[in-house]
Design a protein around this motif. Structure first.
Motif, PDB file in Angstrom:
ATOM      1  N   ILE A 102       0.865  -1.173   0.000  1.00  0.00           N
ATOM      2  CA  ILE A 102       0.000   0.000   0.000  1.00  0.00           C
ATOM      3  C   ILE A 102       0.905   1.227   0.000  1.00  0.00           C
ATOM      4  N   THR A 103       0.781   2.057  -1.013  1.00  0.00           N
ATOM      5  CA  THR A 103       1.661   3.207  -1.188  1.00  0.00           C
ATOM      6  C   THR A 103       0.954   4.503  -0.823  1.00  0.00           C
ATOM      7  N   HIS A 329      11.496   8.097  -0.665  1.00  0.00           N
ATOM      8  CA  HIS A 329      12.104   6.896  -0.092  1.00  0.00           C
ATOM      9  C   HIS A 329      12.705   7.271   1.257  1.00  0.00           C
ATOM     10  N   GLY A 330      12.098   6.780   2.322  1.00  0.00           N
ATOM     11  CA  GLY A 330      12.545   7.128   3.662  1.00  0.00           C
ATOM     12  C   GLY A 330      11.541   6.655   4.678  1.00  0.00           C
ATOM     13  N   TYR A 341       9.402   3.373   4.241  1.00  0.00           N
ATOM     14  CA  TYR A 341       8.549   3.368   3.052  1.00  0.00           C
ATOM     15  C   TYR A 341       9.449   3.109   1.847  1.00  0.00           C
ATOM     16  N   HIS A 342       9.157   2.029   1.091  1.00  0.00           N
ATOM     17  CA  HIS A 342      10.058   1.550   0.045  1.00  0.00           C
ATOM     18  C   HIS A 342       9.356   1.446  -1.310  1.00  0.00           C
ATOM     19  N   PRO A 359      18.722  -3.329  -0.177  1.00  0.00           N
ATOM     20  CA  PRO A 359      18.194  -3.815   1.106  1.00  0.00           C
ATOM     21  C   PRO A 359      17.295  -2.762   1.751  1.00  0.00           C
ATOM     22  N   PRO A 360      16.277  -3.183   2.484  1.00  0.00           N
ATOM     23  CA  PRO A 360      15.363  -2.214   3.110  1.00  0.00           C
ATOM     24  C   PRO A 360      16.070  -1.398   4.186  1.00  0.00           C
ATOM     25  N   LEU A 361      15.504  -0.237   4.476  1.00  0.00           N
ATOM     26  CA  LEU A 361      16.025   0.584   5.558  1.00  0.00           C
ATOM     27  C   LEU A 361      15.956  -0.211   6.857  1.00  0.00           C
ATOM     28  N   GLY A 362      17.054  -0.240   7.589  1.00  0.00           N
ATOM     29  CA  GLY A 362      17.101  -1.021   8.818  1.00  0.00           C
ATOM     30  C   GLY A 362      16.854  -0.160  10.038  1.00  0.00           C
ATOM     31  N   PRO A 363      16.276  -0.747  11.078  1.00  0.00           N
ATOM     32  CA  PRO A 363      16.056   0.002  12.320  1.00  0.00           C
ATOM     33  C   PRO A 363      17.364   0.201  13.071  1.00  0.00           C
ATOM     34  N   MET A 364      17.382   1.230  13.925  1.00  0.00           N
ATOM     35  CA  MET A 364      18.530   1.426  14.805  1.00  0.00           C
ATOM     36  C   MET A 364      18.623   0.281  15.798  1.00  0.00           C
TER      37      MET A 364
END
Length: 525
Positions: A102-103, A329-330, A341-342, A359-364
């Motif tokens: 879902i975008t 993208h962020g 959001y990818h 690769p997807p944004l990774g969590p801290m």
């Protein structure tokens, strides 16, 4: 009282936020990383790092029958089947044909909510400040407010309490009283729809900080916040120990209808094409039999590229344009909730060839356990990045090239995808004994119903005189569009070529309003 509570929303510092559902003192621990190949996939564990606690893993291992997820205010039983394919690391559905999601474009088109504007960022309130906020913004007696917040808990108020205080406001009341009722109504809507919690009976008062000035309410990106909130709760619901899903389920339900013909309900014959697509469908009641749920699951396991409408809004871009920030993208934010959001993972949604994404944004830091209290995630987030979203959209190169076929992807994409995902939810050793023709008969029934709807559309024009028809061309054009849509939904290949919509005007705005008003009356009757 604090001035920032009276005159507007307090300013939120740009900091990394964490969504801690267990309390201020709970520790956020490192994620229990999935490191070994899993039967049925993934063989490459580098992407779906929390898959061990996913419901799909439990179903495959026959350790959980997975009771249907409880969805407040929704009877749709197809939603749980899709939730089982939701992967929180990528915030996408992992289907047999590739990733879909879902975008921001879906949010704007289906719900009509603003996806551009200020971030939903508000400083976390102490109990004292929460009480002061309600008193100042809604003008309710302090003792009443204090008792309500103590009773409701979580610096929230009950929806029924809001209704009881303002349901009898009329045009004869003072402007101040009417403005307070307007803020209370908006707070009620936020708690009942976009940001409902597992109780569906209360709403955090912190949102009042954004509602104090009614003239600026529309300046916030409510659609982006709703998407972040939905992503987080889809992540919760994808875990094996979770029994309930919260969030505004109308959005994913509408998304399913737009992208998958086989799960669509009846088309709303009175839908004006410039209205949000949520009005395009009539609601349907579904049985909750476990055999039906398993059939849905197996239908998704057999999904092919021809079963998907990859770019469902292509024909309505004149009234529902794709805003450039859908390629942002962020991270998206809703109060303490921050989610990645990818759009690069679902390029076919925008008529672009799907590439192998980064690769997807990774969590801290993260812990995505099997239950909601064990699910804590922290992503880096800066308000200034969202406010400058146009500096953080996918480049032309990363948007790839236009598709020739709607399902186009680069060579090697599906080979790569099969290594990082779990393709089939249902373990082949536990296929249902349900006759697959049952679902086929349902389609036949839907075809007959659609043909009946086509007759209802056309017989008025057939019986009308030529003069009556030409005096109402807007209705004729709308009827043609509706018939075209019904024929597409039936997969009818024998029909004559459809009439082009080019060169003819869309229904007039007055007609659209008549249709919209008629639908509203029907839907609330």
């Amino acid at each position: 009282m604090d001035d920032d509570l009276i005159h507007g929303a307090p300013i939120m510092d740009d900091i990394a936020m964490d969504d801690d559902s267990t309390g201020d003192d709970a520790d956020i621990v490192d994620e229990d990383i999935f490191t070994q190949p899993f039967p049925g996939g993934p063989t490459d564990p580098s992407i779906l790092k929390s898959f061990k606690s996913h419901i799909a893993a439990a179903i495959w291992n026959v350790t959980d029958e997975k009771r249907p997820l409880k969805c407040h205010n929704h009877s749709s039983k197809i939603l749980p089947s899709f939730v089982k394919r939701w992967q929180p690391e990528t915030n996408t559905f992992h289907l047999t044909v590739g990733e879909m999601t879902i975008t921001l474009d879906d949010v704007a088109t289906i719900l009509g909510l603003p996806i551009v504007g200020k971030s939903i960022s508000v400083r976390k309130l102490s109990e004292r400040r929460a009480i002061a906020l309600v008193i100042n913004i809604l003008k309710i007696d302090e003792q009443d407010v204090r008792y309500e917040i103590y009773s409701a808990g979580g610096n929230s108020v009950r929806l029924e309490w809001l209704r009881a205080h303002f349901h009898n406001v009329t045009d004869n009341d003072s402007m101040e009283r009417i403005a307070c009722a307007g803020r209370a109504y908006l707070l009620f809507l936020l708690g009942y729809t976009l940001f409902n919690d597992k109780t569906c009976t209360r709403v955090p008062v912190v949102y009042l900080s954004l509602l104090s000035d009614l003239t600026t309410v529309s300046s916030y990106a409510w659609g982006a916040a709703a998407l972040a909130y939905l992503y987080r709760h889809m992540g919760y619901a994808s875990k094996s120990g979770v029994k309930q899903i919260t969030g505004y389920m109308t959005l994913p339900e509408g998304w399913i209808y737009e992208h998958f013909r086989g799960f669509r309900p009846h088309l709303n014959m009175n839908y004006p094409r410039d209205m949000p697509h949520v009005y395009r469908w009539t609601s349907q009641r579904e049985s909750g039999e476990e055999t039906q749920l398993q059939v849905f699951q197996e239908e998704l396991d057999k999904l092919g590229v021809h079963d998907v409408i990859w770019d469902p809004y292509q024909s309505c871009r004149d009234v529902h344009p794709c805003h450039p920030d859908t390629f942002y993208h962020g991270c998206l934010r809703c109060l303490e909730v921050v989610e990645p959001y990818h759009p690069d993972r679902v390029l076919r949604h925008f008529g672009r060839v799907q590439t192998i994404p980064n690769p997807p944004l990774g969590p801290m830091r993260a812990s995505r356990g099997a239950t909601a209290p064990c699910y804590n995630v922290m992503y880096a987030y800066l308000d200034i990045i969202w406010e400058a979203w146009d500096n953080h959209v996918l480049s032309d190169r990363r948007r790839s090239t236009p598709v020739r076929q709607p399902w186009d992807c680069v060579p090697g994409y599906m080979d790569w995808y099969q290594t990082i995902t779990h393709m089939n939810i249902q373990n082949p050793t536990r296929r249902s004994q349900v006759n697959p023709n049952i679902h086929h008969y349902q389609y036949l029934s839907q075809d007959a119903q659609r043909m009946s709807q086509i007759y209802q559309i056309t017989h008025h024009f057939i019986e009308a005189s030529y003069e009556d028809s030409v005096q109402h061309l807007d209705r004729l054009y709308y009827a043609i569009d509706a018939i075209e849509q019904l024929l597409q939904d039936q997969h009818i290949s024998e029909v004559a070529p459809s009439i082009s919509t080019q060169g003819r005007s869309a229904p007039s705005s007055s007609t659209a309003h008549r249709f919209g008003a008629h639908y509203t009356r029907r839907s609330h009757s």
